[in-house]
Scaffold this motif. Sequence first.
Motif, PDB file in Angstrom:
ATOM      1  N   LEU A 221      17.271   4.859  -8.100  1.00 20.48           N
ATOM      2  CA  LEU A 221      18.249   5.729  -7.442  1.00 20.48           C
ATOM      3  C   LEU A 221      19.664   5.393  -7.887  1.00 20.48           C
ATOM      4  N   ALA A 222      19.970   4.105  -7.962  1.00 17.89           N
ATOM      5  CA  ALA A 222      21.302   3.676  -8.353  1.00 17.89           C
ATOM      6  C   ALA A 222      21.633   4.116  -9.773  1.00 17.89           C
ATOM      7  N   ALA A 223      20.605   4.226 -10.614  1.00 16.52           N
ATOM      8  CA  ALA A 223      20.809   4.615 -12.012  1.00 16.52           C
ATOM      9  C   ALA A 223      20.778   6.128 -12.212  1.00 16.52           C
ATOM     10  N   GLY A 224      20.671   6.890 -11.121  1.00 17.45           N
ATOM     11  CA  GLY A 224      20.674   8.338 -11.225  1.00 17.45           C
ATOM     12  C   GLY A 224      19.315   8.988 -11.132  1.00 17.45           C
ATOM     13  N   GLY A 225      18.256   8.203 -10.892  1.00 16.28           N
ATOM     14  CA  GLY A 225      16.913   8.748 -10.772  1.00 16.28           C
ATOM     15  C   GLY A 225      16.613   9.259  -9.377  1.00 16.28           C
ATOM     16  N   ASP A 226      15.336   9.599  -9.152  1.00 13.53           N
ATOM     17  CA  ASP A 226      14.934  10.146  -7.849  1.00 13.53           C
ATOM     18  C   ASP A 226      14.321   9.095  -6.928  1.00 13.53           C
ATOM     19  N   GLY A 227      14.122   7.864  -7.436  1.00 11.24           N
ATOM     20  CA  GLY A 227      13.541   6.802  -6.623  1.00 11.24           C
ATOM     21  C   GLY A 227      12.086   7.005  -6.276  1.00 11.24           C
ATOM     22  N   GLY A 228      11.424   7.963  -6.949  1.00  7.64           N
ATOM     23  CA  GLY A 228      10.035   8.255  -6.637  1.00  7.64           C
ATOM     24  C   GLY A 228       9.855   9.277  -5.532  1.00  7.64           C
ATOM     25  N   PHE A 229      10.948   9.877  -5.074  1.00  4.43           N
ATOM     26  CA  PHE A 229      10.894  10.875  -4.003  1.00  4.43           C
ATOM     27  C   PHE A 229      11.092  12.274  -4.578  1.00  4.43           C
ATOM     28  N   VAL A 230      10.576  13.273  -3.866  1.00  5.89           N
ATOM     29  CA  VAL A 230      10.811  14.672  -4.226  1.00  5.89           C
ATOM     30  C   VAL A 230      11.918  15.187  -3.310  1.00  5.89           C
ATOM     31  N   TRP A 231      13.076  15.463  -3.885  1.00  8.55           N
ATOM     32  CA  TRP A 231      14.260  15.791  -3.089  1.00  8.55           C
ATOM     33  C   TRP A 231      14.442  17.291  -2.941  1.00  8.55           C
ATOM     34  N   VAL A 232      15.042  17.683  -1.815  1.00 13.31           N
ATOM     35  CA  VAL A 232      15.481  19.065  -1.662  1.00 13.31           C
ATOM     36  C   VAL A 232      16.626  19.306  -2.628  1.00 13.31           C
ATOM     37  N   GLU A 233      16.940  20.560  -2.833  1.00 12.21           N
ATOM     38  CA  GLU A 233      18.027  20.908  -3.748  1.00 12.21           C
ATOM     39  C   GLU A 233      19.328  20.227  -3.319  1.00 12.21           C
ATOM     40  N   GLY A 234      19.995  19.626  -4.270  1.00 11.02           N
ATOM     41  CA  GLY A 234      21.253  18.946  -3.983  1.00 11.02           C
ATOM     42  C   GLY A 234      21.112  17.468  -3.691  1.00 11.02           C
ATOM     43  N   GLY A 235      19.884  16.959  -3.624  1.00 16.65           N
ATOM     44  CA  GLY A 235      19.707  15.544  -3.306  1.00 16.65           C
ATOM     45  C   GLY A 235      19.304  14.743  -4.526  1.00 16.65           C
ATOM     46  N   PRO A 236      19.433  13.433  -4.437  1.00 16.77           N
ATOM     47  CA  PRO A 236      20.024  12.703  -3.307  1.00 16.77           C
ATOM     48  C   PRO A 236      21.549  12.798  -3.296  1.00 16.77           C
ATOM     49  N   PHE A 237      22.108  12.722  -2.091  1.00 14.43           N
ATOM     50  CA  PHE A 237      23.548  12.802  -1.913  1.00 14.43           C
ATOM     51  C   PHE A 237      24.184  11.492  -2.372  1.00 14.43           C
ATOM     52  N   GLU A 238      25.483  11.540  -2.646  1.00 15.46           N
ATOM     53  CA  GLU A 238      26.152  10.377  -3.228  1.00 15.46           C
ATOM     54  C   GLU A 238      26.076   9.144  -2.336  1.00 15.46           C
ATOM     55  N   GLY A 239      26.118   9.332  -1.013  1.00 12.25           N
ATOM     56  CA  GLY A 239      26.038   8.193  -0.109  1.00 12.25           C
ATOM     57  C   GLY A 239      24.724   7.440  -0.234  1.00 12.25           C
ATOM     58  N   HIS A 268       8.383  16.130   7.215  1.00 12.73           N
ATOM     59  CA  HIS A 268       6.940  16.308   7.309  1.00 12.73           C
ATOM     60  C   HIS A 268       6.489  17.663   6.772  1.00 12.73           C
ATOM     61  N   GLU A 269       7.251  18.695   7.015  1.00 11.07           N
ATOM     62  CA  GLU A 269       6.775  20.049   6.736  1.00 11.07           C
ATOM     63  C   GLU A 269       6.536  20.312   5.260  1.00 11.07           C
ATOM     64  N   ASP A 270       7.294  19.628   4.382  1.00 11.14           N
ATOM     65  CA  ASP A 270       7.128  19.887   2.953  1.00 11.14           C
ATOM     66  C   ASP A 270       7.131  18.627   2.090  1.00 11.14           C
ATOM     67  N   GLY A 271       7.224  17.433   2.725  1.00 14.40           N
ATOM     68  CA  GLY A 271       7.204  16.186   1.970  1.00 14.40           C
ATOM     69  C   GLY A 271       8.441  15.922   1.150  1.00 14.40           C
ATOM     70  N   ARG A 272       9.517  16.652   1.413  1.00 10.53           N
ATOM     71  CA  ARG A 272      10.735  16.489   0.610  1.00 10.53           C
ATOM     72  C   ARG A 272      11.733  15.553   1.295  1.00 10.53           C
ATOM     73  N   ALA A 273      12.423  14.814   0.461  1.00 16.69           N
ATOM     74  CA  ALA A 273      13.455  13.899   0.950  1.00 16.69           C
ATOM     75  C   ALA A 273      14.736  14.677   1.191  1.00 16.69           C
ATOM     76  N   ILE A 274      15.382  14.401   2.321  1.00 21.36           N
ATOM     77  CA  ILE A 274      16.568  15.170   2.690  1.00 21.36           C
ATOM     78  C   ILE A 274      17.810  14.293   2.866  1.00 21.36           C
ATOM     79  N   GLY A 275      17.658  12.971   2.779  1.00 18.78           N
ATOM     80  CA  GLY A 275      18.821  12.111   2.947  1.00 18.78           C
ATOM     81  C   GLY A 275      18.438  10.653   3.019  1.00 18.78           C
ATOM     82  N   GLY A 276      19.428   9.821   3.282  1.00 13.25           N
ATOM     83  CA  GLY A 276      19.216   8.390   3.375  1.00 13.25           C
ATOM     84  C   GLY A 276      19.860   7.821   4.626  1.00 13.25           C
TER      85      GLY A 276
END
Length: 363
Positions: A221-239, A268-276
């Motif tokens: 994640l720190a290097a700009g990857g997804d960390g193994g998560f499936v993110w919603v559009e726009g994620g992960p956020f900079e924070g 739960h509904e779609d398995g997508r990551a929405i934040g941290g």
Amino acid sequence: MADTGGDMVQRAVEDAVAVLRTATDRDWRAVDAGRTTWSCRRTAEHVASCLLAYAGQLAGRARDAYVPFEITLDGDEDGLDPADNEGVLHVVETTGALLTAAIRTTPREVRAFHPYPFRSANREGFAAMGVAEVLLHTHDIAQGLGLAHEPPADLCTYVLGTIFPHVQPAADPWRTLLWATGRGDLPGRAPVTDWRWSNNLVVPADRLTLEGVTPLAAADLAAGGDGGFVWVEGGPFEGTREAAVMTAKAYEAGVHRPEFGLFVLVRHEDGRAIGGMGFHGAPDEDARAEIGYDLTERARGHGYATEALRALADRALAREDVRSLFATVELDNVPSQRVLERAGFVRVSEGEDELYAYELRRN
């Protein structure tokens, strides 16, 4: 971070079998494996048993215990011709292939029972445990048989960064893994006599799961990857990326504590990551821990942050080493202030340094 661990298991098994196949003409029953009290044959059987058990946990979606079956090799029961050493290695290859297939076909959100330390593991956890069993017990057998064995460094880094988050990395990942499991010395560190690996922690909420981020995933994640998560559009956020940098730095410094690390909020509904959401570190001398969070813009306004904050705060304040939680928010960030207030936090400052401070204390 595309690999889910299946490739790692396959490579570990291939490397181990290649080493051990050079000594199949030896009597593996007559030689102890390294510092263990098991014979080399018994140790190889244990590796196969672990690989099969882990595959069974994932394939069977085991929730509360191990799936009640075990492996038996020919020769382990009366009346059967014993499997020779080549046959044992064939079983290791076969069970390795089964675990590899189970990992590759298991959805990322699935967790199955494993006792240490949080009663479950995901596919990456079972992959790392499988690789660890192969690497470490191949080392034991190789010691007993007098064989040279040094696995690929990236396999060791994978194991350490996935299920040994409490172990500070060093220049040589193989020697670090051996030290962490009581099999060797590491300059500047005391010998290890008692150890256990640690799968990532998950915290359930009504519509979300807060999934603990491993050091390996944090580095991605720190290097700009997804960390193994499936993110919603726009994620992960900079924070979230900034929090991942903090997690990676804490791991490198040897002060990372998974219970007080970064969590990704998975819907739960779609398995997508929405934040941290997570902590800025372990509790201080006053038993106070600072907490922070962010959501992707499309996930805001639905109560997710409040729900997640309540779940994480409840878990933290149930611990003996936490008496209060602390958070800061910008003066003009009214939505974030409302999240804290709905979760029970109370404002305790009046805008010093352009920030409001909030606190939640244990009753």
